[in-house]
Enzyme design. Structure first.
Site, short mmCIF file in Angstrom:
data_model
loop_
_atom_site.label_atom_id
_atom_site.label_comp_id
_atom_site.label_asym_id
_atom_site.label_seq_id
_atom_site.Cartn_x
_atom_site.Cartn_y
_atom_site.Cartn_z
N TYR A 1 0.72 -1.21 0.09
CA TYR A 1 -0.10 -0.07 -0.01
C TYR A 1 1.04 1.41 -0.12
CZ TYR A 1 -3.43 3.62 1.60
OH TYR A 1 -4.47 4.42 1.64
N CYS A 2 1.92 1.46 0.98
CA CYS A 2 2.77 2.73 0.90
C CYS A 2 3.50 2.69 -0.19
CB CYS A 2 3.75 2.19 2.23
SG CYS A 2 2.91 2.62 3.69
#
Length: 100
Positions: A1-2
């Protein structure tokens, strides 16, 4: 996600540099907690758990993001919004939410 969030940011910056000679605007709109199908997918179709993510505060809605897209696109030719971070009032960061 990051990693994907960082990739979108990096790609937006690179595209801005590559496209400046053509007068093409590039905007990165980064919404915070928004009530979308993301939670339903995240919790593999469990609608009760997905809905519980947004209990205790008012999240962003699709209309909020659409309004910001309209704003960005309606700026005069000489104005570019490079980055727009939009959060619900109850959200201070990705992990800091004020819930009732």
């Amino acid at each position: 996600y990051c990693a994907s969030k960082h990739a979108v940011d990096a790609l937006s910056k690179a595209m801005r540099m590559d496209l400046v000679d053509y007068g093409i605007k590039v905007t990165n709109i980064a919404p915070g907690a928004a009530d979308t199908e993301f939670s339903l997918v995240r919790y593999k179709g469990d609608s009760e758990t997905a809905k519980s993510v947004y209990e205790g505060y008012t999240p962003l809605y699709a209309e909020d993001i659409a309004d910001s897209v309209f704003y960005v696109c309606s700026r005069p030719a000489h104005v570019t919004i490079n980055d727009l971070v939009i959060m619900p009032t109850a959200q201070a960061s990705a992990t800091n939410l004020l819930k009732d």
